[in-house]
Design an enzyme around this catalytic site. Structure first.
Site, PDB file in Angstrom:
ATOM      1  N   HIS A   1       0.723  -1.175   0.061  1.00  0.00           N
ATOM      2  CA  HIS A   1      -0.003   0.023  -0.228  1.00  0.00           C
ATOM      3  C   HIS A   1       1.215   1.353   0.088  1.00  0.00           C
ATOM      4  O   HIS A   1       0.345   2.261  -0.559  1.00  0.00           O
ATOM      5  CB  HIS A   1      -0.818   0.145   1.278  1.00  0.00           C
ATOM      6  CG  HIS A   1      -1.681  -1.236   1.132  1.00  0.00           C
ATOM      7  ND1 HIS A   1      -1.790  -2.153   1.486  1.00  0.00           N
ATOM      8  CD2 HIS A   1      -3.320  -0.750   1.260  1.00  0.00           C
ATOM      9  CE1 HIS A   1      -3.294  -3.337   1.186  1.00  0.00           C
ATOM     10  NE2 HIS A   1      -4.178  -1.689   1.313  1.00  0.00           N
TER      11      HIS A   1
ATOM     12  N   ASP B   1      -4.593  -6.256  -7.419  1.00  0.00           N
ATOM     13  CA  ASP B   1      -4.665  -5.300  -6.368  1.00  0.00           C
ATOM     14  C   ASP B   1      -4.897  -3.755  -6.751  1.00  0.00           C
ATOM     15  O   ASP B   1      -4.821  -3.394  -7.554  1.00  0.00           O
ATOM     16  CB  ASP B   1      -3.747  -5.400  -5.656  1.00  0.00           C
ATOM     17  CG  ASP B   1      -3.880  -5.128  -4.324  1.00  0.00           C
ATOM     18  OD1 ASP B   1      -4.845  -4.975  -3.262  1.00  0.00           O
ATOM     19  OD2 ASP B   1      -2.856  -5.984  -3.106  1.00  0.00           O
TER      20      ASP B   1
END
Length: 345
Positions: free
Chosen positions: A164, A237
């Site tokens: 992330h 993702d």
């Protein structure tokens, strides 16, 4: 509502991913999905409606629902029948909500124990345990007509870096990748998994370009398609994660590269500006020759095949009262008690 209707009616988006911020109760979730499906009624393909419902720390269930424990718990109990049952409990609730695709299970092997991102989300530290429990969870979801998406190919377990916030560089060689990281995915593919999420993970000893797997033809085409024989959907993702966005490339360039490398679907769960840019980039890429029609058709065929296989539709099969009854089935609480008792043994 106007924005969502425009995405559906004008842009023909393939689906939505939901987060807890999108609803405060099961009633709101049910009504939201009813609206999305209703607005899509005129389009030839029904929508994917998806969530990340792993259980435990990664759960999108509204408060009225039942959140199963983290994967680590099921791995430590090590009863695959119990894990399959966990998939059924999750699947029933998603089905009741009008959701048809779940970004779970995690098939990463926890090979570094202080991997904060995954230490409770992984089934274990060895390939066999992760494989057997992941496949059991997938079977449980499938029994309730929910499409499972195994993640995060080719394996997020051997790093302390969270994709992330940064691109993880995983410095392992090809033989270790094949004998460890890839095994749960290979086994799931052999069992017929229909969708796999690709992680923003770089393996420079395998793809010398240093690109994340989400932009890597080596991983998306050579390994996933040609070597492992995967015929299903390769889904990125979330592309707003730094693991995908960092570097000199624009969003548009990154998406074109990723699509040409073999990604079928892009997850963009936060910013409308990025969603608009990606839609525009793909459309213009098709017009100006950056993307071939053949490549578009490859992904389209895969998407159509999965949507037809699960017979997904643009209506929720249950009325609200029946859906709520299924969501709050007392068997769910009994299941939680069973897991609690097994943990004590």
């Amino acid at each position: 509502d106007q924005t969502l209707m425009s995405f559906i009616k004008d842009n023909k988006v393939g689906g939505f991913i939901l987060f807890k911020r999108n609803y405060n109760s099961f009633k709101e979730l049910y009504e939201l999905n009813s609206k999305l499906k209703d607005w899509n009624n005129g389009n030839p393909l029904p929508l994917f409606i998806s969530v990340d419902e792993e259980g435990g720390t990664v759960s999108r269930m509204p408060e009225d629902g039942t959140t199963i424990p983290d994967a680590k718990i099921f791995g430590s109990i090590n009863d695959t029948a119990l894990t399959e049952k966990s998939g059924r409990v999750v699947g029933k609730q998603l089905y009741a909500s009008g959701i048809n695709l779940n970004f779970a299970p995690v098939l990463d092997i926890l090979s570094i124990k202080d991997n904060e991102l995954l230490k409770v989300r992984a089934y274990g530290t060895d390939a066999d345990r992760v494989s057997s429990h992941g496949i059991s969870f997938i079977k449980g979801l499938a029994s309730e007509k929910i499409i499972a998406v195994a993640k995060h190919f080719p394996g997020h377990g051997n790093t302390k870096v969270d994709s992330h916030s940064k691109l993880p560089i995983i410095d392992i060689d090809r033989s270790l990748l094949e004998s460890r990281e890839l095994l749960p995915f290979k086994n799931a593919i052999e069992e017929g998994i229909d969708a796999i999420m690709i992680g923003h993970l770089a393996f420079p000893k395998i793809d010398e370009s240093g690109k994340p797997a989400t932009k890597s033809k080596v991983f998306l085409t050579d390994i996933l398609r040609n070597e492992l024989g995967f015929q299903g959907l390769a889904i990125t993702d979330e592309i707003e994660m730094y693991g995908f966005m960092e570097g000199d490339q624009s969003v548009e360039e990154s998406v074109i590269e990723s699509f040409n490398a073999g990604a079928d679907i892009f997850v963009i769960g936060h910013t409308k500006e990025v969603q608009d840019k990606v839609l525009k980039a793909l459309k213009e890429g098709a017009v100006n020759g950056l993307i071939s029609e053949e490549r578009i058709n490859e992904s389209l065929r895969r998407i159509i095949k999965v949507k037809k296989k699960y017979n997904i539709s643009d209506k929720i099969d249950l009325n609200y009262d029946d859906a709520y009854k299924l969501l709050t089935d007392e068997g769910n609480q009994q299941f939680l008690k069973e897991v609690k008792e097994r943990r004590k043994q």
